[in-house]
Write a protein that holds these residues in place. Sequence first.
Motif, PDB file in Angstrom:
ATOM      1  N   GLY A  19       0.819  -1.208   0.000  1.00 50.69           N
ATOM      2  CA  GLY A  19       0.000   0.000   0.000  1.00 50.69           C
ATOM      3  C   GLY A  19       0.850   1.254   0.000  1.00 50.69           C
ATOM      4  O   GLY A  19       1.976   1.247   0.515  1.00 50.69           O
ATOM      5  N   ASN A  20       0.319   2.339  -0.559  1.00 48.97           N
ATOM      6  CA  ASN A  20       1.140   3.562  -0.641  1.00 48.97           C
ATOM      7  C   ASN A  20       0.505   4.779   0.032  1.00 48.97           C
ATOM      8  O   ASN A  20       0.736   5.913  -0.356  1.00 48.97           O
ATOM      9  N   TRP A  21      -0.259   4.535   1.091  1.00 49.66           N
ATOM     10  CA  TRP A  21      -0.765   5.635   1.912  1.00 49.66           C
ATOM     11  C   TRP A  21       0.388   6.291   2.660  1.00 49.66           C
ATOM     12  O   TRP A  21       1.281   5.626   3.172  1.00 49.66           O
ATOM     13  N   LEU A  22       0.404   7.609   2.718  1.00 49.26           N
ATOM     14  CA  LEU A  22       1.395   8.412   3.446  1.00 49.26           C
ATOM     15  C   LEU A  22       2.810   8.371   2.863  1.00 49.26           C
ATOM     16  O   LEU A  22       3.717   8.940   3.436  1.00 49.26           O
ATOM     17  N   THR A  23       2.998   7.660   1.758  1.00 47.73           N
ATOM     18  CA  THR A  23       4.354   7.582   1.212  1.00 47.73           C
ATOM     19  C   THR A  23       4.420   8.148  -0.207  1.00 47.73           C
ATOM     20  O   THR A  23       4.947   9.235  -0.419  1.00 47.73           O
ATOM     21  N   ASP A  31      11.278   8.253  -7.462  1.00 50.55           N
ATOM     22  CA  ASP A  31      12.178   7.162  -7.834  1.00 50.55           C
ATOM     23  C   ASP A  31      12.306   6.142  -6.706  1.00 50.55           C
ATOM     24  O   ASP A  31      12.401   4.933  -6.936  1.00 50.55           O
ATOM     25  N   THR A  32      12.252   6.616  -5.457  1.00 51.90           N
ATOM     26  CA  THR A  32      12.276   5.694  -4.321  1.00 51.90           C
ATOM     27  C   THR A  32      10.981   4.902  -4.253  1.00 51.90           C
ATOM     28  O   THR A  32      10.987   3.695  -3.966  1.00 51.90           O
ATOM     29  N   ALA A  33       9.869   5.571  -4.518  1.00 48.73           N
ATOM     30  CA  ALA A  33       8.583   4.877  -4.532  1.00 48.73           C
ATOM     31  C   ALA A  33       8.577   3.770  -5.578  1.00 48.73           C
ATOM     32  O   ALA A  33       8.118   2.650  -5.326  1.00 48.73           O
ATOM     33  N   THR A  34       9.112   4.064  -6.747  1.00 50.28           N
ATOM     34  CA  THR A  34       9.185   3.061  -7.809  1.00 50.28           C
ATOM     35  C   THR A  34      10.076   1.897  -7.385  1.00 50.28           C
ATOM     36  O   THR A  34       9.752   0.727  -7.627  1.00 50.28           O
ATOM     37  N   ALA A  35      11.184   2.200  -6.727  1.00 54.90           N
ATOM     38  CA  ALA A  35      12.077   1.146  -6.246  1.00 54.90           C
ATOM     39  C   ALA A  35      11.369   0.255  -5.232  1.00 54.90           C
ATOM     40  O   ALA A  35      11.574  -0.970  -5.199  1.00 54.90           O
ATOM     41  N   THR A  61      -1.104   8.143  -9.309  1.00 53.79           N
ATOM     42  CA  THR A  61      -0.258   8.427 -10.472  1.00 53.79           C
ATOM     43  C   THR A  61       1.099   7.742 -10.337  1.00 53.79           C
ATOM     44  O   THR A  61       1.597   7.113 -11.282  1.00 53.79           O
ATOM     45  N   VAL A  62       1.691   7.838  -9.166  1.00 52.22           N
ATOM     46  CA  VAL A  62       2.990   7.218  -8.929  1.00 52.22           C
ATOM     47  C   VAL A  62       2.902   5.697  -9.070  1.00 52.22           C
ATOM     48  O   VAL A  62       3.763   5.064  -9.690  1.00 52.22           O
ATOM     49  N   LEU A  63       1.851   5.099  -8.508  1.00 49.53           N
ATOM     50  CA  LEU A  63       1.699   3.651  -8.590  1.00 49.53           C
ATOM     51  C   LEU A  63       1.474   3.204 -10.035  1.00 49.53           C
ATOM     52  O   LEU A  63       2.071   2.217 -10.491  1.00 49.53           O
ATOM     53  N   ILE A 283      -1.718  -5.130   4.708  1.00 44.70           N
ATOM     54  CA  ILE A 283      -1.133  -4.088   3.852  1.00 44.70           C
ATOM     55  C   ILE A 283       0.131  -3.557   4.519  1.00 44.70           C
ATOM     56  O   ILE A 283       0.112  -3.145   5.679  1.00 44.70           O
ATOM     57  N   ILE A 284       1.218  -3.587   3.765  1.00 48.87           N
ATOM     58  CA  ILE A 284       2.466  -2.993   4.249  1.00 48.87           C
ATOM     59  C   ILE A 284       2.801  -1.788   3.386  1.00 48.87           C
ATOM     60  O   ILE A 284       2.459  -1.727   2.207  1.00 48.87           O
ATOM     61  N   GLY A 285       3.471  -0.818   3.985  1.00 50.32           N
ATOM     62  CA  GLY A 285       3.993   0.315   3.240  1.00 50.32           C
ATOM     63  C   GLY A 285       5.504   0.324   3.374  1.00 50.32           C
ATOM     64  O   GLY A 285       6.072  -0.453   4.143  1.00 50.32           O
ATOM     65  N   ALA A 286       6.147   1.187   2.641  1.00 51.52           N
ATOM     66  CA  ALA A 286       7.606   1.256   2.728  1.00 51.52           C
ATOM     67  C   ALA A 286       8.098   2.613   2.250  1.00 51.52           C
ATOM     68  O   ALA A 286       7.557   3.195   1.309  1.00 51.52           O
ATOM     69  N   SER A 287       9.127   3.099   2.911  1.00 53.68           N
ATOM     70  CA  SER A 287       9.828   4.295   2.428  1.00 53.68           C
ATOM     71  C   SER A 287      11.197   3.924   1.889  1.00 53.68           C
ATOM     72  O   SER A 287      11.893   4.759   1.324  1.00 53.68           O
ATOM     73  N   ARG A 288      11.579   2.633   2.069  1.00 52.68           N
ATOM     74  CA  ARG A 288      12.832   2.111   1.526  1.00 52.68           C
ATOM     75  C   ARG A 288      12.582   0.690   1.029  1.00 52.68           C
ATOM     76  O   ARG A 288      11.850  -0.075   1.679  1.00 52.68           O
TER      77      ARG A 288
END
Length: 336
Positions: A19-23, A31-35, A61-63, A283-288
Amino acid sequence: MEFRYLGNSGFKISEITYGNWLTHGSQVENDTATACVRAALDAGITTFDTADVYANTAAETVLGEALKGERRQSLEIFTKVFGPTGPKGHNDVGLSRKHIMESVDGSLERLQTDYIDLYQAHRFDYFTPLEETMQAFADLVRQGKVLYVGVSEWTADQLRAGSALAKELGFQLISNQPQYSALWRVIEEEVVPTSKELGISQIVWSPIAQGVLTGKYKPGAELPAGSRATDEKGGANMIKRFMNDDVLTRVQNLQPVADELGLSLAQLAVAWVLQNDNVAAAIIGASRPEQVAENVAASGVVIPPELLGRIDEALGDIVERDPAKTHESSPKERQA
């Protein structure tokens, strides 16, 4: 990666969902989100959850850009409708037919797809007749823009009413997306039993309690630089309910259980929610990117009953169980 059926359907999803909430579109660069998305794909995650309201549509859009070029049939893409988007005008919020029909087209364009696997009502709308909302979802299913329909943070009574209307209209609700973690168990008393009866699965968000269950926040210590608890864009507000020494001390007491299972505290937290047989995915999120690989290791873990008991003992009475908290999650006033 293991996969589970979603509700009473033939639709399978990865039990760890990205999931990409808050990130995306907010906390991390594109580019980090894509990674991170690439790391999720490499780890076997096929299910991706977002919402049009995240970063005011930027997260979608990023996803969409990050998933471009992937075989669409091998992915499960989820998004949501409800929250205020765009200029946040008087019809840019809620579950009216107008907002749903306009929002789905915007989501499809941003996600660069012809259909959404699971379209979710992000909250319950107290200002729109439920019949209007469910008819709009039924029409989207018939148009092929949406394959399945779910909701998020609905109470047991709301799930029952929505499910009955869906069946009358020729489709079914197959999922609910609530907050759920070892610290936040408000769905267990009413929502889960009702969902089992109705053939609805939970896709749970915040299984590590916005990072508290990683153990990185120590009682009496300075907040780690760059952590969610220091993020004034929204993260700090979400996590503050857990940021007291009693909670943080109890979380540290989970370390021996994690050690016994050969898991990190974060992995233990994700594995814990997956022990509930009504949970289809965490659902997990990530900043790295490396955070993705760590959390995916929770897939397939079985926690023995004795250790589940020790988790309950360690956390004690700090666990929030009040089912009324679900009712509180949907706004009782118009946001726009």
